[in-house]
Design an enzyme around this catalytic site. Structure first.
Site, PDB file in Angstrom:
ATOM      1  N   ASP A  13       0.890  -1.206  -0.037  1.00 11.55           N
ATOM      2  CA  ASP A  13      -0.167   0.167  -0.073  1.00 11.55           C
ATOM      3  C   ASP A  13       0.915   1.172  -0.038  1.00 11.55           C
ATOM      4  O   ASP A  13       1.781   1.515   0.966  1.00 11.55           O
ATOM      5  CB  ASP A  13      -0.968  -0.078   1.323  1.00 11.55           C
ATOM      6  CG  ASP A  13      -2.063   1.036   1.177  1.00 11.55           C
ATOM      7  OD1 ASP A  13      -2.295   1.552   0.175  1.00 11.55           O
ATOM      8  OD2 ASP A  13      -2.545   1.001   2.263  1.00 11.55           O
ATOM      9  N   ASP A 107      -3.036   2.499  -6.157  1.00 12.47           N
ATOM     10  CA  ASP A 107      -1.824   2.533  -5.025  1.00 12.47           C
ATOM     11  C   ASP A 107      -1.839   1.277  -4.165  1.00 12.47           C
ATOM     12  O   ASP A 107      -1.037   1.371  -3.111  1.00 12.47           O
ATOM     13  CB  ASP A 107      -2.088   3.678  -4.431  1.00 12.47           C
ATOM     14  CG  ASP A 107      -3.407   3.882  -3.475  1.00 12.47           C
ATOM     15  OD1 ASP A 107      -4.238   3.092  -3.884  1.00 12.47           O
ATOM     16  OD2 ASP A 107      -3.269   4.657  -2.363  1.00 12.47           O
ATOM     17  N   GLU A 108      -2.662   0.198  -4.378  1.00 14.21           N
ATOM     18  CA  GLU A 108      -2.413  -1.008  -3.564  1.00 14.21           C
ATOM     19  C   GLU A 108      -2.663  -2.257  -4.249  1.00 14.21           C
ATOM     20  O   GLU A 108      -3.499  -2.309  -5.471  1.00 14.21           O
ATOM     21  CB  GLU A 108      -3.144  -0.741  -2.306  1.00 14.21           C
ATOM     22  CG  GLU A 108      -4.869  -0.931  -2.652  1.00 14.21           C
ATOM     23  CD  GLU A 108      -5.650  -0.971  -1.182  1.00 14.21           C
ATOM     24  OE1 GLU A 108      -5.463  -1.555  -0.476  1.00 14.21           O
ATOM     25  OE2 GLU A 108      -6.492  -0.343  -1.202  1.00 14.21           O
TER      26      GLU A 108
END
Length: 359
Positions: A13, A107-108
């Site tokens: 993350d 983003d993860e």
């Protein structure tokens, strides 16, 4: 027969991704409270730097609220093409270690590194190398959770933020889960947590003391999932994530529902489940479909399509309740309720379009 190999799952993350990109590219913003989003009256915060988060500023917060919490907040317009390019860089780093990558958003992602391409024995070392390479290539930091299943890896990634990592080993899973409040369980929203609390279930330990039959009686199919995660079990594999046509959830009840109150309560876990997926992936949809199966197995559906995307969990619940009102009064018992969201759009498209209207 040999026992199945214990999986090695990493949840990666990025730390305050959008805001961190802006601070990286504009040194004048470093060390200052930054919000990516619209500063106008109807603006919203898409992301907040850690300096802003100290004041209670969070993503999806109205800009007016954010400014009240942090008067010195600096608003920056989002640059989604830049964020997508950085995300592609990060994805390429993941691919150097494993082909089993399940992106959740820009983003993860989950990574299965049980058999990784570098032949590294320890998942903690894989996570450390990936985070170091992300920092080298992008000048951005990432946090990681490492465990033997997705549920625990996701929980673990929050424990050393920012720029850290945390591991939950197989012999630690049960003890870790039993100490959590049910509201801390990934996948259990506020409404479901409140229902669990009303049943006297406040912690992971309380949840583990319930039978699967009891949990299914009150939460339908979701009860079986709660039964497993209370025991630190999650058998879902890491799979390449494809854009789904719809997100849905349904519950079959032990006893038929008849009253409006029963119907609203019965639908709530489905609403929680669908919106949790929306939050996790960033996906939003235009069409809400209610599914109803009566005690005689007659099945009906009711749908509503919006001009724009369903923006919030409150709007999703309200529109679903309106569809529910349309089937009342109920002349015969209802044994199953379900709700789905379709006409979905991908994460970057959704956020970009919604913010474009507010900037």
């Amino acid at each position: 027969m040999d026992a199945p190999e214990t999986r090695k799952i990493i949840h990666l993350d990025m730390d305050a991704f959008y805001a961190s990109v802006e601070q990286r590219d504009n040194p004048a913003l470093r060390g200052k409270p930054v919000a990516v989003g619209g500063a106008r009256q109807r603006g919203v915060v898409a992301a907040a730097s850690y300096e802003a988060r100290k004041f209670g500023v969070r993503s999806a917060m109205p800009s007016t609220t954010a400014v009240r919490k942090c008067p010195d907040l600096i608003f920056v317009k989002p640059r989604f093409e830049v964020y997508k390019e950085v995300s592609r860089q990060i994805r390429a780093i993941f691919a150097e270690y494993t082909p089993l990558i399940e992106p959740l958003s820009l983003d993860e992602a989950y990574l299965d590194v049980t058999e990784n391409l570098k032949g590294i024995a320890l998942a903690t070392q894989v996570a450390r190398e990936i985070r170091a390479e992300i920092l080298r290539q992008t000048q951005l930091t990432a946090s990681a959770g490492i465990s033997y299943n997705k549920f625990l890896a996701k929980l673990a990634s929050d424990y050393r933020k920012p720029n850290g990592q945390f591991v939950i080993r197989p012999d630690q899973g049960m003890a870790f889960v039993e100490k959590l409040g049910v509201g801390e369980f990934h996948g259990i929203g506020p409404a479901t947590a409140a229902r669990l609390n009303n049943l006297g279930i406040f912690s992971g330990l309380d949840l583990r003391q319930q039978s699967e039959a009891f949990l299914r009686q009150h939460f339908g199919k979701a009860g079986s999932h709660y039964y497993l995660i209370a025991r630190a079990q999650d058998h879902r594999p890491v799979v390449a994530d494809r854009l789904r046509k719809s997100i849905g959830s349904e519950t079959t009840f032990e006893h038929d529902l008849l009253t409006p109150e029963e119907l609203i309560d019965g639908l709530q876990p489905c609403l929680d489940s669908v919106w949790q997926h929306c939050q996790r992936t960033g996906l939003r949809g235009r069409t809400i479909t209610l599914k109803v199966k009566y005690t005689d197995f007659q099945q009906i559906t009711r749908s509503r399509t919006l001009f724009g995307l369903v923006p919030t969990p409150e709007a999703f619940a309200q529109l679903s309740h309106e569809l529910l009102t349309g089937i009342q009064p109920v002349s015969k018992g209802i044994r199953l309720l379900g709700v789905s969201l379709s006409n979905l759009e991908a994460p970057e498209e959704v956020v970009g379009k919604q913010l474009a209207l507010l900037l």
